[in-house]
Design an enzyme around this catalytic site. Structure first.
Site, PDB file in Angstrom:
ATOM      1  N   SER A 428       1.185  -1.430   0.018  1.00 44.21           N
ATOM      2  CA  SER A 428       0.088  -0.255   0.060  1.00 44.21           C
ATOM      3  C   SER A 428       0.996   1.609  -0.024  1.00 44.21           C
ATOM      4  CB  SER A 428      -1.371  -0.234   0.952  1.00 44.21           C
ATOM      5  OG  SER A 428      -0.466  -0.101   2.301  1.00 44.21           O
ATOM      6  N   HIS A 449      -2.566  -3.201  -6.024  1.00 48.26           N
ATOM      7  CA  HIS A 449      -2.964  -3.197  -4.110  1.00 48.26           C
ATOM      8  C   HIS A 449      -4.707  -3.222  -4.580  1.00 48.26           C
ATOM      9  CE1 HIS A 449      -3.836   0.784  -1.374  1.00 48.26           C
ATOM     10  NE2 HIS A 449      -2.979  -0.923  -0.815  1.00 48.26           N
ATOM     11  N   GLU A 461      -5.408  -0.528  -6.779  1.00 52.04           N
ATOM     12  CA  GLU A 461      -4.395  -0.231  -7.821  1.00 52.04           C
ATOM     13  C   GLU A 461      -3.041  -0.629  -8.825  1.00 52.04           C
ATOM     14  OE1 GLU A 461      -4.750   3.765  -5.588  1.00 52.04           O
ATOM     15  OE2 GLU A 461      -3.343   2.743  -4.216  1.00 52.04           O
ATOM     16  N   ASN A 499      -4.019   6.315  -1.071  1.00 49.17           N
ATOM     17  CA  ASN A 499      -3.683   6.894   0.354  1.00 49.17           C
ATOM     18  C   ASN A 499      -3.028   8.020  -0.187  1.00 49.17           C
ATOM     19  OD1 ASN A 499      -5.070   3.958   1.077  1.00 49.17           O
ATOM     20  ND2 ASN A 499      -3.025   3.016   1.106  1.00 49.17           N
TER      21      ASN A 499
END
Length: 714
Positions: A428, A449, A461, A499
């Site tokens: 991540s 991800h 992702e 993120n």
């Protein structure tokens, strides 16, 4: 070439086949309606006809609804005539003088379901891709070709509301259970059964079957007071689930309430009259835009040029924890054999138990059978070494988020598998280039991800490292689609995309608490905005230790904008969030109970009354930094376009779909206002709010993120 062909057998059974030329699916358009109407008009003059079977010439599809691209080209003045045209054609079907049977062998949604509802009988295959429903509310409208009128008459008011207001799709078993279809038929014998069933209705009446209704339901639906109670409860439930942001379910309720118990014509008139209240509005435009963007992803490969993904017949998963077990379960659920590896037998057993738990939950909701569970579990296997991984076309690594561990796992994997296989890390935050730094073949290493929980969150992702090949990216992209996810390719950079954009949002939320805002107030502002959970609750769900580590990575990369705001104090106190039973909130058996006084003490904060800032300020301090960070991501080429960024935020964070995504929301607010507010916040709270250069330039030129992508017009 004709979209419809009619064959009439010696017994008088007519077989009407819908096979739209040049298309993979059958769709309803003005041209299709015109041809269908002409054919229906000629049928009563065919002396041999004694019954009609309607089937599809497309594999896995009956009718996929309306041609939505055509909807984008009609003006508001054309809306009602188009709706009434569709209603009239389906009324032609309902008025045919002999029995009609719809043979639903695949996907049957929206207008396709309304087509089937106009027939006297419906048969449905139990094939995996066969689903039926009315998902129009997901596009900001409601069924207006007879769905809101005919479905309640067929299956009862409560069952119809459940389908129409949620847009859910049913398989054959569940559709038969509520009386939507007459028979759920094994796929292997579907065509033969359909012909025999239709032939058996020749010479019979046009009896419309309705499912048996319980005495309790009959008591409610059979009297005005009971019906008012049903509608009142339905409105309350919709309000609780949508916070009033989505108008289509409320309009659908009004249409059904107005037409229920009255002749079909009255219901159809209400459908046509009220559709203009939602069609063409901002919510409907945004939802339709999201649909088109999602459809585009299905056609893409994730790379430029003609690059074919490699076939994937088996998946390996390294790590059987929460993420690894979830990935293994997802692969098996989609019919892909998955082999999980862990260094601990208990962890491996936990991965199997977690997968079984998800499927058992589906069984409890009657969405799976015990046989289905057994078949899916058979696709999962486990090991404590790399045995069997040489046969896995793609291995997904989901071990602890430590660079040294991931590098060691990659090294061991490369020694155990053929050179052409692909390694995808579910990291991540850690850069793919660093994970692959010592790899023998870094071209076959990429990031994949997933978001937690894996079986629910729709985004993946796909992270392209410096040396990742086009074929590797295309293969991971295609695998994500096979797993039912929406993949977005992102650049290998700190925090990747989602993120990174979330980091300033979460940190600012903690700062608001330190300034004296209440935990529940900060969260409520954002749930009222449309987020599924507030930022403080999200931190608890992610895990404060996980969020802190990600924050440290991002702070090192972007020290001016990214800095932990105090959650490290909670981590030091052992308050890790939901998983430890306490964080910003207290938890009991996994359920959130309420804000924690201990959390305030750890932060050295005290809630103030009145709050130090108002709702508008809380919202601006949380949303505007996300917009600003999104612009920095675009400047750096982290993602290809505003559209891809918005899809990632919607599917990865639950950013409200009715707003169309983060940057479409910024366009709606006005970029000049966004920049002005950021400057004001920067003067008051610090440089972390300083607007990105390209954002200032775009605002000064009266530009928009989507200025080169015309909005859907009606």
């Amino acid at each position: 070439m004709s979209a419809f062909t009619l064959e009439v057998g010696d017994d008088g059974l007519g077989i009407l086949t819908f096979d739209l030329p040049g298309e993979k699916v059958n769709m309803l358009s003005r041209g299709v309606f015109g041809e269908l109407s002409d054919m229906l008009g000629r049928m009563p003059r065919e002396p041999r006809l004694r019954g009609l079977l309607v089937r599809s010439g497309k594999p896995d599809v009956f009718v996929a609804g309306a041609d939505l691209k055509e909807f984008t080209r009609i003006g508001s003045e054309d809306l009602r005539p188009l709706v009434e045209r569709g209603q009239a054609i389906f009324e032609q079907i309902a008025a045919l003088p002999w029995p009609t049977v719809a043979a639903i062998g695949g996907a049957c949604v929206g207008g396709g379901t309304e087509f089937a509802l106009a027939c006297d009988f419906r048969l449905m295959s139990d094939a995996p891709k066969a689903r039926i429903g009315l998902p129009e509310v997901r596009l900001g409208i409601y069924p207006a070709w007879g769905g809101c009128t005919r479905l309640p008459k067929l299956v009862g008011l409560q069952a119809a509301l459940d389908l129409i207001l949620t847009g859910k799709l049913l398989d054959a078993r569940r559709a038969r259970r509520i009386g939507l279809v007459d028979e759920a038929v094994p796929a292997a014998i579907f065509e033969t059964f359909a012909r025999k069933f239709a032939a058996g209705k020749l010479g019979g009446g046009k009896r419309r079957r309705r499912r048996p209704i319980s005495l309790a339901s009959l008591a409610l639906e059979g009297n005005p007071l009971g019906r008012r109670l049903i509608f009142s409860r339905a409105r309350q439930k919709v309000l609780e689930e949508t916070k009033g942001h989505y108008p289509a379910p409320f309009e659908a309720l009004s249409v059904i309430e107005e037409g229920y118990g009255k002749p079909v014509a009255a219901g159809l008139e209400a459908e046509a009259r009220r559709l203009g209240h939602v069609f063409g509005g901002p919510v409907q435009r945004n939802l339709l835009w999201i649909f088109f963007q999602t459809e585009e992803v299905r056609k893409e490969t994730g790379v430029a040029g003609d690059v074919r993904p490699r076939p994937v017949s088996r998946v390996g998963v390294l790590g059987a924890g929460i993420m690894g077990g979830g990935i293994g379960q997802l692969a098996a659920d989609k019919g892909i054999p998955a082999r999980m590896k862990d260094i601990d037998s208990k962890a491996l057993a936990g991965g199997f138990a977690a997968a079984a738990g998800i499927w058992k939950s589906a069984m409890a909701r009657r969405r799976m059978t015990a046989r289905d569970l057994e078949a899916k579990m058979a696709l999962l296997s486990g090991t404590l070494d790399f045995s069997g991984f040489a046969q896995c076309d793609v291995t997904i690594e989901a071990v602890v988020e430590k660079l040294a561990v991931k590098r060691a796992v990659l090294k061991d994997w490369e020694e155990a598998v053929p050179r052409e296989e692909i390694f995808a890390s579910n990291t991540s935050t850690l850069p793919i280039r660093e994970i692959a730094a010592g790899a023998v073949a870094a071209d076959r290493v990429a990031g994949m991800h997933f978001f937690n929980p894996v079986h629910r969150m729709p985004l993946v992702e796909v992270i392209r490292g410096e040396r990742t090949s086009d074929e590797t990216v295309a293969t991971i992209f295609e695998l994500a689609k096979r797993l039912g996810k929406t993949p977005v390719v992102v650049k290998d950079s700190p925090g990747f995309l989602v993120n990174r954009i979330l980091a300033p949002y979460l940190s600012e939320a903690v700062r608001l608490l330190q300034e004296g805002c209440r935990i529940e107030d900060v969260d409520r502002v954002m749930t009222d905005f449309g987020m599924p959970v507030g930022p403080i609750a999200l931190l608890d769900d992610v895990g404060l230790d996980v969020a802190l580590k990600a924050g440290e990575t991002l702070h090192a990369a972007f020290p001016d904008r990214m800095k932990a705001a105090g959650q490290e104090a909670l981590v030091a106190a052992g308050r890790l969030g939901r998983k430890s039973g306490n964080g910003f909130y207290e938890y009991e058996e996994g359920k959130r109970r309420g804000p924690s006084r201990e959390a305030y003490r750890a932060l050295r904060a005290e809630p103030k009354d009145p709050a130090p800032v108002n709702t508008e300020t809380i919202e601006s301090r949380l949303v505007l930094p996300m917009i600003n960070e999104a612009v920095f991501c675009l400047e750096e080429g982290v993602v290809a376009s505003p559209a891809k960024l918005d899809l990632a935020m919607i599917f990865g964070t639950g950013f409200p779909a009715f707003r169309g995504g983060l940057l479409r929301h910024a366009d709606a607010v006005g970029l000049d206002h966004v920049v002005a507010w950021l400057k004001e916040l920067a003067e008051k709270y610090g440089t972390r709010f300083v607007p990105a250069e390209s954002l200032r330039e775009l605002a000064e030129s009266n530009g928009r993120f989507y200025s080169d992508r015309p909005e859907v017009t009606f």
